[in-house]
Design a protein around this motif. Structure first.
Motif, PDB file in Angstrom:
ATOM      1  N   GLU A 183       0.629  -1.272  -0.290  1.00 52.23           N
ATOM      2  CA  GLU A 183      -0.222   0.213   0.099  1.00 52.23           C
ATOM      3  C   GLU A 183       0.853   1.042  -0.096  1.00 52.23           C
ATOM      4  N   ASN A 184       1.978   1.184   0.445  1.00 51.65           N
ATOM      5  CA  ASN A 184       2.879   2.530   0.773  1.00 51.65           C
ATOM      6  C   ASN A 184       4.316   2.074  -0.273  1.00 51.65           C
ATOM      7  N   SER A 185       3.945   1.602  -0.823  1.00 52.18           N
ATOM      8  CA  SER A 185       5.556   0.856  -1.908  1.00 52.18           C
ATOM      9  C   SER A 185       4.895   1.380  -3.808  1.00 52.18           C
ATOM     10  N   PHE A 186       5.899   2.302  -3.947  1.00 51.26           N
ATOM     11  CA  PHE A 186       5.566   2.211  -5.566  1.00 51.26           C
ATOM     12  C   PHE A 186       6.551   1.685  -6.264  1.00 51.26           C
ATOM     13  N   LEU A 187       6.492   1.855  -7.385  1.00 55.20           N
ATOM     14  CA  LEU A 187       7.550   1.402  -8.302  1.00 55.20           C
ATOM     15  C   LEU A 187       7.478   2.472  -9.662  1.00 55.20           C
ATOM     16  N   PHE A 188       8.387   2.825 -10.108  1.00 53.02           N
ATOM     17  CA  PHE A 188       8.233   4.010 -11.299  1.00 53.02           C
ATOM     18  C   PHE A 188       9.638   3.507 -12.275  1.00 53.02           C
ATOM     19  N   ASP A 189       9.690   3.980 -13.507  1.00 57.12           N
ATOM     20  CA  ASP A 189      10.907   4.018 -14.005  1.00 57.12           C
ATOM     21  C   ASP A 189      11.361   4.934 -15.083  1.00 57.12           C
ATOM     22  N   ASN A 190      12.073   5.549 -15.463  1.00 54.61           N
ATOM     23  CA  ASN A 190      12.305   6.774 -16.307  1.00 54.61           C
ATOM     24  C   ASN A 190      12.542   6.969 -17.734  1.00 54.61           C
ATOM     25  N   TRP A 218       6.117   3.938 -19.730  1.00 58.60           N
ATOM     26  CA  TRP A 218       4.738   5.125 -19.706  1.00 58.60           C
ATOM     27  C   TRP A 218       3.491   4.932 -18.593  1.00 58.60           C
ATOM     28  N   ASP A 219       2.938   3.702 -19.115  1.00 53.99           N
ATOM     29  CA  ASP A 219       1.648   3.734 -18.864  1.00 53.99           C
ATOM     30  C   ASP A 219       2.258   2.802 -17.274  1.00 53.99           C
ATOM     31  N   TYR A 220       2.446   2.284 -17.350  1.00 55.44           N
ATOM     32  CA  TYR A 220       2.565   2.121 -16.091  1.00 55.44           C
ATOM     33  C   TYR A 220       3.103   2.873 -15.220  1.00 55.44           C
ATOM     34  N   SER A 221       4.238   3.489 -15.643  1.00 56.35           N
ATOM     35  CA  SER A 221       4.471   4.840 -14.341  1.00 56.35           C
ATOM     36  C   SER A 221       3.402   5.560 -13.935  1.00 56.35           C
ATOM     37  N   ILE A 222       2.524   5.538 -14.800  1.00 60.25           N
ATOM     38  CA  ILE A 222       1.688   6.406 -15.047  1.00 60.25           C
ATOM     39  C   ILE A 222       0.272   6.099 -13.738  1.00 60.25           C
ATOM     40  N   ARG A 223      -0.206   4.503 -13.689  1.00 62.62           N
ATOM     41  CA  ARG A 223      -0.866   4.091 -12.894  1.00 62.62           C
ATOM     42  C   ARG A 223       0.240   4.162 -11.607  1.00 62.62           C
ATOM     43  N   GLU A 224       1.284   4.109 -11.373  1.00 63.08           N
ATOM     44  CA  GLU A 224       1.074   4.344 -10.193  1.00 63.08           C
ATOM     45  C   GLU A 224       1.581   5.353  -9.752  1.00 63.08           C
ATOM     46  N   PHE A 225       1.607   6.783 -10.640  1.00 64.76           N
ATOM     47  CA  PHE A 225       1.413   7.529  -9.838  1.00 64.76           C
ATOM     48  C   PHE A 225       0.196   7.915  -9.266  1.00 64.76           C
ATOM     49  N   SER A 226      -0.757   7.563 -10.214  1.00 65.98           N
ATOM     50  CA  SER A 226      -2.353   7.459  -9.766  1.00 65.98           C
ATOM     51  C   SER A 226      -2.804   6.938  -8.409  1.00 65.98           C
ATOM     52  N   HIS A 227      -1.844   5.639  -8.044  1.00 69.73           N
ATOM     53  CA  HIS A 227      -2.244   5.024  -6.875  1.00 69.73           C
ATOM     54  C   HIS A 227      -1.487   5.545  -5.949  1.00 69.73           C
ATOM     55  N   LEU A 228      -0.586   6.563  -6.025  1.00 66.70           N
ATOM     56  CA  LEU A 228       0.405   6.790  -4.994  1.00 66.70           C
ATOM     57  C   LEU A 228      -0.507   8.439  -4.254  1.00 66.70           C
TER      58      LEU A 228
END
Length: 277
Positions: A183-190, A218-228
């Motif tokens: 719930e408080n861990s998120f994965l991003f790639d730039n 891109w799509d994965y990072s956007i989803r993770e950002f929304s969850h964050l």
């Protein structure tokens, strides 16, 4: 860029958003040469530095609008600066001084590469120092951001295991208990942003093929950002005065330690003199 554009293809045809200056090296295999790609305009707050030295020299904040909400991101200096412990302590003080102008914080994000194979002793020390500066009530507002997620196939990499072990040891030592979960861990790639930067700097690619490759990141990072953002909104606001009061008390204790030691020494000397007479 994730906030402005809905897809990678849309961003390729649009204007690259450059709020924070950044740079990276790119090896052109066709010309067999290395190029430095610079995004934005470096300034005193954010400028290119030697390896190991924090590029963010002082905190900055950036304000964005997301629907009917205002999002303020505070970009702070990293830890384990090559200038040593004193510079890191100065960075901590700089952050505390800056957040004192705000009544509350919604979230505190700790960033680390997802594929770090080991967390050295100095890093563990600084994480403990960071948590020492934070009030116990802020623990629910702490988020763990793992970057370079493609290197671990967008899964929790070795860094997550080391963090879990570190936080468990802090709990066992009764230092503090910080939640660490999905719930408080998120994965991003730039890498999609790097691809965009290369395109804007005239580096030629097979856009159709490369765009498809990087769209997943891109799509994965956007989803993770929304969850964050959703997670942060759900958290109770942390009153900054609690953390500031804690640090003021710690500073007062440190300042009092020397005079208390001197008083104890003088008292002992006076007792010895009294016994001699």
């Amino acid at each position: 860029n994730y906030l402005v554009y809905n897809s990678l293809d849309e961003d390729i045809n649009g204007k690259l958003q450059e709020f924070i200056s950044a740079w990276f090296t790119f090896f052109d295999k066709d010309r067999f040469e290395e190029k430095t790609i610079i995004i934005g305009t470096p300034n005193e707050s954010e400028k290119k530095s030697p390896v190991g030295k924090s590029c963010t020299r002082e905190r900055q904040s950036f304000v964005f609008r997301i629907n009917n909400r205002i999002l303020r991101l505070i970009d702070a200096s990293g830890i384990c600066d090559t200038d040593g412990v004193l510079q890191d302590e100065k960075n901590f003080e700089d952050i505390l001084d800056y957040i004192s102008q705000f009544d509350y914080l919604n979230g505190i994000c700790i960033l680390i590469k997802s594929n770090e194979e080991r967390l050295h002793i100095l890093f563990r020390f600084y994480i403990k120092q960071l948590l020492r500066h934070l009030h116990v009530h802020v623990k629910e507002n702490i988020m763990f951001i793992f970057t370079n997620a493609r290197a671990t196939s967008f899964q929790s990499g070795p860094s997550a295991s080391f963090f879990r072990t570190l936080l468990q040891s802090l709990k066992d030592q009764s230092i503090t208990e910080v939640p660490f979960s999905k719930e408080n861990s998120f994965l991003f790639d730039n890498e999609a942003f790097r691809f965009l930067a290369l395109c804007k700097h005239g580096i030629e690619f097979n856009l159709e093929k490369k765009s498809k490759d990087y769209s997943r990141s891109w799509d994965y990072s956007i989803r993770e950002f929304s969850h964050l953002i959703s997670r942060i909104i759900q958290c109770d606001k942390h009153a900054t005065r609690d953390t500031l009061s804690l640090n003021e008390a710690q500073q007062l204790i440190r300042k009092l330690s020397r005079p208390i030691d001197e008083i104890a020494t003088l008292t002992q000397e006076n007792l010895q003199l009294a016994e001699q007479h």
